[in-house]
Design an enzyme around this catalytic site. Structure first.
Site, PDB file in Angstrom:
ATOM      1  N   SER A  33      -3.031  18.375  31.253  1.00  0.00           N
ATOM      2  CA  SER A  33      -1.893  18.152  30.380  1.00  0.00           C
ATOM      3  C   SER A  33      -0.787  18.683  30.637  1.00  0.00           C
ATOM      4  CB  SER A  33      -2.436  18.244  28.834  1.00  0.00           C
ATOM      5  OG  SER A  33      -3.680  17.086  28.835  1.00  0.00           O
ATOM      6  N   LEU A  34       0.307  18.211  31.244  1.00  0.00           N
ATOM      7  CA  LEU A  34       1.093  19.115  31.636  1.00  0.00           C
ATOM      8  C   LEU A  34       2.444  18.903  30.528  1.00  0.00           C
ATOM      9  CD1 LEU A  34       1.624  21.188  33.969  1.00  0.00           C
ATOM     10  CD2 LEU A  34       2.800  19.429  35.293  1.00  0.00           C
ATOM     11  N   GLY A  60     -10.240  18.274  20.775  1.00  0.00           N
ATOM     12  CA  GLY A  60     -10.934  19.549  21.323  1.00  0.00           C
ATOM     13  C   GLY A  60     -10.424  19.699  22.544  1.00  0.00           C
ATOM     14  N   GLU A  61     -10.490  20.965  23.091  1.00  0.00           N
ATOM     15  CA  GLU A  61     -10.333  21.177  24.398  1.00  0.00           C
ATOM     16  C   GLU A  61     -11.614  21.726  25.118  1.00  0.00           C
ATOM     17  OE1 GLU A  61      -7.878  21.617  26.703  1.00  0.00           O
ATOM     18  OE2 GLU A  61      -9.293  22.630  28.026  1.00  0.00           O
ATOM     19  N   CYS A  91      -5.635  10.774  19.682  1.00  0.00           N
ATOM     20  CA  CYS A  91      -6.446  12.117  19.584  1.00  0.00           C
ATOM     21  C   CYS A  91      -6.368  12.689  18.322  1.00  0.00           C
ATOM     22  CB  CYS A  91      -5.998  13.129  20.827  1.00  0.00           C
ATOM     23  SG  CYS A  91      -6.374  14.611  20.630  1.00  0.00           S
ATOM     24  N   CYS A 151      -8.990  21.934  17.071  1.00  0.00           N
ATOM     25  CA  CYS A 151      -8.638  22.397  18.341  1.00  0.00           C
ATOM     26  C   CYS A 151      -7.708  23.696  18.307  1.00  0.00           C
ATOM     27  CB  CYS A 151      -7.760  21.425  19.322  1.00  0.00           C
ATOM     28  SG  CYS A 151      -7.601  22.174  20.829  1.00  0.00           S
ATOM     29  N   ASN A 163       2.339   9.006  21.168  1.00  0.00           N
ATOM     30  CA  ASN A 163       1.554   8.437  19.863  1.00  0.00           C
ATOM     31  C   ASN A 163       2.198   9.365  18.712  1.00  0.00           C
ATOM     32  OD1 ASN A 163      -0.011   6.554  18.606  1.00  0.00           O
ATOM     33  ND2 ASN A 163      -1.769   7.176  19.822  1.00  0.00           N
ATOM     34  N   CYS A 176      -1.053  22.231  20.357  1.00  0.00           N
ATOM     35  CA  CYS A 176       0.088  21.538  20.949  1.00  0.00           C
ATOM     36  C   CYS A 176       0.707  20.781  19.699  1.00  0.00           C
ATOM     37  CB  CYS A 176      -0.436  20.460  21.973  1.00  0.00           C
ATOM     38  SG  CYS A 176      -1.668  21.203  23.246  1.00  0.00           S
ATOM     39  N   GLU A 224     -14.320  12.346  16.341  1.00  0.00           N
ATOM     40  CA  GLU A 224     -14.045  10.804  16.634  1.00  0.00           C
ATOM     41  C   GLU A 224     -14.544  10.453  17.863  1.00  0.00           C
ATOM     42  OE1 GLU A 224     -10.071  11.124  14.264  1.00  0.00           O
ATOM     43  OE2 GLU A 224      -9.674  10.870  16.390  1.00  0.00           O
ATOM     44  N   SER A 276     -10.095  16.470  30.742  1.00  0.00           N
ATOM     45  CA  SER A 276      -8.781  16.677  30.514  1.00  0.00           C
ATOM     46  C   SER A 276      -8.722  17.940  29.981  1.00  0.00           C
ATOM     47  CB  SER A 276      -8.028  15.443  29.633  1.00  0.00           C
ATOM     48  OG  SER A 276      -7.033  15.797  29.207  1.00  0.00           O
ATOM     49  N   CYS A 292       0.309  16.842  18.759  1.00  0.00           N
ATOM     50  CA  CYS A 292      -1.359  16.596  18.654  1.00  0.00           C
ATOM     51  C   CYS A 292      -1.717  16.560  17.493  1.00  0.00           C
ATOM     52  CB  CYS A 292      -2.060  17.322  19.811  1.00  0.00           C
ATOM     53  SG  CYS A 292      -3.711  16.780  19.711  1.00  0.00           S
ATOM     54  N   CYS A 301     -13.982   7.593  24.818  1.00  0.00           N
ATOM     55  CA  CYS A 301     -13.348   8.760  24.895  1.00  0.00           C
ATOM     56  C   CYS A 301     -13.925   9.640  23.814  1.00  0.00           C
ATOM     57  CB  CYS A 301     -11.625   8.440  24.266  1.00  0.00           C
ATOM     58  SG  CYS A 301     -10.837   9.896  24.199  1.00  0.00           S
TER      59      CYS A 301
HETATM   60  N1  SAH Z   1      -7.492  19.110  24.941  1.00  0.00           N
HETATM   61  C1  SAH Z   1      -7.686  18.301  26.136  1.00  0.00           C
HETATM   62  C2  SAH Z   1      -8.274  16.778  25.710  1.00  0.00           C
HETATM   63  C3  SAH Z   1      -7.877  16.276  24.503  1.00  0.00           C
HETATM   64  S1  SAH Z   1      -6.173  15.507  24.544  1.00  0.00           S
HETATM   65  C4  SAH Z   1      -6.164  18.078  26.565  1.00  0.00           C
HETATM   66  O1  SAH Z   1      -5.099  18.473  25.814  1.00  0.00           O
HETATM   67  O2  SAH Z   1      -5.827  17.643  27.745  1.00  0.00           O
HETATM   68  C5  SAH Z   1      -6.255  14.187  25.475  1.00  0.00           C
HETATM   69  C6  SAH Z   1      -4.833  13.782  25.677  1.00  0.00           C
HETATM   70  O3  SAH Z   1      -4.030  13.366  24.922  1.00  0.00           O
HETATM   71  C7  SAH Z   1      -4.055  14.958  26.475  1.00  0.00           C
HETATM   72  O4  SAH Z   1      -3.303  14.693  27.758  1.00  0.00           O
HETATM   73  C8  SAH Z   1      -3.006  15.100  25.459  1.00  0.00           C
HETATM   74  O5  SAH Z   1      -2.053  16.032  25.674  1.00  0.00           O
HETATM   75  C9  SAH Z   1      -2.626  13.897  24.707  1.00  0.00           C
HETATM   76  N2  SAH Z   1      -2.206  13.771  23.659  1.00  0.00           N
HETATM   77  C10 SAH Z   1      -2.543  14.515  22.424  1.00  0.00           C
HETATM   78  N3  SAH Z   1      -1.826  14.102  21.533  1.00  0.00           N
HETATM   79  C11 SAH Z   1      -0.955  13.133  21.936  1.00  0.00           C
HETATM   80  C12 SAH Z   1      -0.032  12.211  21.185  1.00  0.00           C
HETATM   81  N4  SAH Z   1       0.316  12.221  20.057  1.00  0.00           N
HETATM   82  N5  SAH Z   1       0.392  10.993  22.146  1.00  0.00           N
HETATM   83  C13 SAH Z   1       0.110  11.108  23.368  1.00  0.00           C
HETATM   84  N6  SAH Z   1      -0.732  11.773  23.857  1.00  0.00           N
HETATM   85  C14 SAH Z   1      -1.433  12.890  22.910  1.00  0.00           C
HETATM   86 FE1  SF4 Z   2      -6.080  20.609  21.690  1.00  0.00          FE
HETATM   87 FE2  SF4 Z   2      -5.802  18.875  23.581  1.00  0.00          FE
HETATM   88 FE3  SF4 Z   2      -4.618  18.422  21.240  1.00  0.00          FE
HETATM   89 FE4  SF4 Z   2      -3.644  20.386  22.691  1.00  0.00          FE
HETATM   90  S1  SF4 Z   2      -3.653  18.095  23.205  1.00  0.00           S
HETATM   91  S2  SF4 Z   2      -4.205  20.748  20.567  1.00  0.00           S
HETATM   92  S3  SF4 Z   2      -5.322  21.006  23.909  1.00  0.00           S
HETATM   93  S4  SF4 Z   2      -6.961  18.445  21.706  1.00  0.00           S
END
Ligand code: SAH
Ligand code: SF4
Length: 351
Positions: A222-223, A167-168, A341, A117, A298, A121, A90, A199, A124, A110
């Protein structure tokens, strides 16, 4: 082969092998990235035989539009694409009103770098579906070209590109960087390096490599937690790279590039949104050229966490700022179209 997978030099080589003059490669490159042609017939400045050869040997549409959804305010459009092997990815376009203070007419796209991925996480939607495969650089570029072509009809263009879809990007490092190089080429799409943001979940060796390359691209990490145990509970990657190592890699990045790092923080009610957490985060980030981008979670199907409310989010921000760390609270966009995402591809996948 997808046409967008080719670099300009490989396109030149290919045309040489076809016994075509080198300037034809430039014409094709300009057709693709300046005129935004999407099919070989549009290249009317090329001889018919060459157009036919291009059509026979190269794929001009690596992405099939499966579905698109507009948010109720029409400012966010999410497109679900099918790849040639059936995987779904997407991309989301967010338009910002030119008449408001924030954003000033930006159109931020985006994009995805992988189908699924591998990082897992828990909050996500993409992480919940697991890893299918890396995208090629051409499949990454094609997402941008699709929206660039669509906006051209309105005489508009993409203004910012964020690697925050599925994806990462640092797990697919070479293809992500190749896509940036193609889009950044001054003879082609000429999209400024500073208007990209990558990111990452925090893959330390790649952060260092990225720093060494001294790209002008923005970096976001992403911390989501300020303590290793708490981070490990929501982000399995923390087993491999601890918070200290990630922050040290960021220090290295700032030393090498003099650029500010962004830390992303999904505010999850009762998990990582207390003033104590904000203070701990501030003490870890002290002295680093950075700021924190916090966004209420989200909610997704596979995770029970809920979004922090606005008031608590503001307290989090103020606590960080009192401790000397800049923080922006971002508003969620496109909630009504599952624009988070991986949310849409997840719904549609057989898994
Ligand atoms: N894999 C990379 C980039 C894609 S995710 C990463 O993790 O940074 C993009 C951002 O969306 C990241 O900061 C991720 O932690 C955040 N994200 C993922 N799922 C989310 C959710 N359900 N609500 C809010 N942010 C989310
Ligand atoms: Fe992958 Fe980023 Fe989602 Fe973590 S937040 S599962 S690294 S896409």
């Amino acid at each position: 082969m997808h046409i967008y997978d080719l670099t300009l030099s490989s396109l030149i080589n290919m045309l040489q092998q076809w016994n075509e003059p080198a300037y034809r490669a430039k014409q094709i490159w300009q057709g693709l990235y300046q005129h935004l042609y999407s099919s070989p017939e549009q290249f009317t400045n090329l001889p018919g035989a060459l157009r036919e050869k291009l059509a026979e040997r190269l794929n001009f549409s690596p992405l099939k539009v499966k579905l698109f959804l507009d948010s109720s305010d029409k400012q966010t459009r999410k497109t679900l694409f099918e790849l040639h092997d059936g995987h779904l990815i997407e991309a989301v376009l967010m338009r910002y009103d030119p008449n408001t203070n924030s954003g000033k007419g930006r159109r931020t796209l985006c994009i995805s770098t992988q189908a699924g991925c591998a990082m897992g996480c828990v909050f996500c939607a993409t992480g919940q579906m697991g890893f299918s495969r890396h995208l090629t650089s051409g499949e990454i570029v094609a997402q941008v070209m699709y929206y660039a072509q669509a906006l051209k009809v309105e005489d508009l263009a993409v203004t910012n590109i964020v690697f925050m879809g599925m994806g990462e990007p640092f797990h697919n490092y070479e293809n992500s960087m190749a896509a940036i190089d193609t889009l950044n080429d001054p003879d082609g799409y000429n999209f400024g390096a500073r208007r990209f943001t990558i990111s990452t979940v925090g893959l330390v060796p790649q952060i260092k490599k990225f720093a060494d390359e001294k790209r002008q691209v923005n970096l976001a990490i992403s911390l989501h937690a300020a303590d290793d145990t708490e981070r490990l509970a929501i982000m399995p990657v923390n087993k491999r790279y601890k918070i200290d190592e990630v922050i040290n890699a960021c220090k290295y990045y700032v030393e090498k590039t003099h650029r500010r790092v962004t830390f992303e923080w999904a505010l999850i009610s009762g998990v990582n949104d207390s003033p104590e957490v904000a203070r701990k985060l501030a003490s870890r980030l002290k002295g680093l050229l950075c700021h924190v981008n916090a966004i209420p979670l989200n909610p997704t199907e596979g995770y029970q966490g809920q979004a922090t409310d606005r008031q608590r989010a503001m307290v989090f921000k103020e606590t960080l700022e009192q401790a000397g760390i800049e923080c922006t609270i971002r508003m969620r966009r496109g909630i009504d179209i599952a624009a988070g995402c991986g949310q849409l591809a997840g719904q549609d996948s057989p898994a």
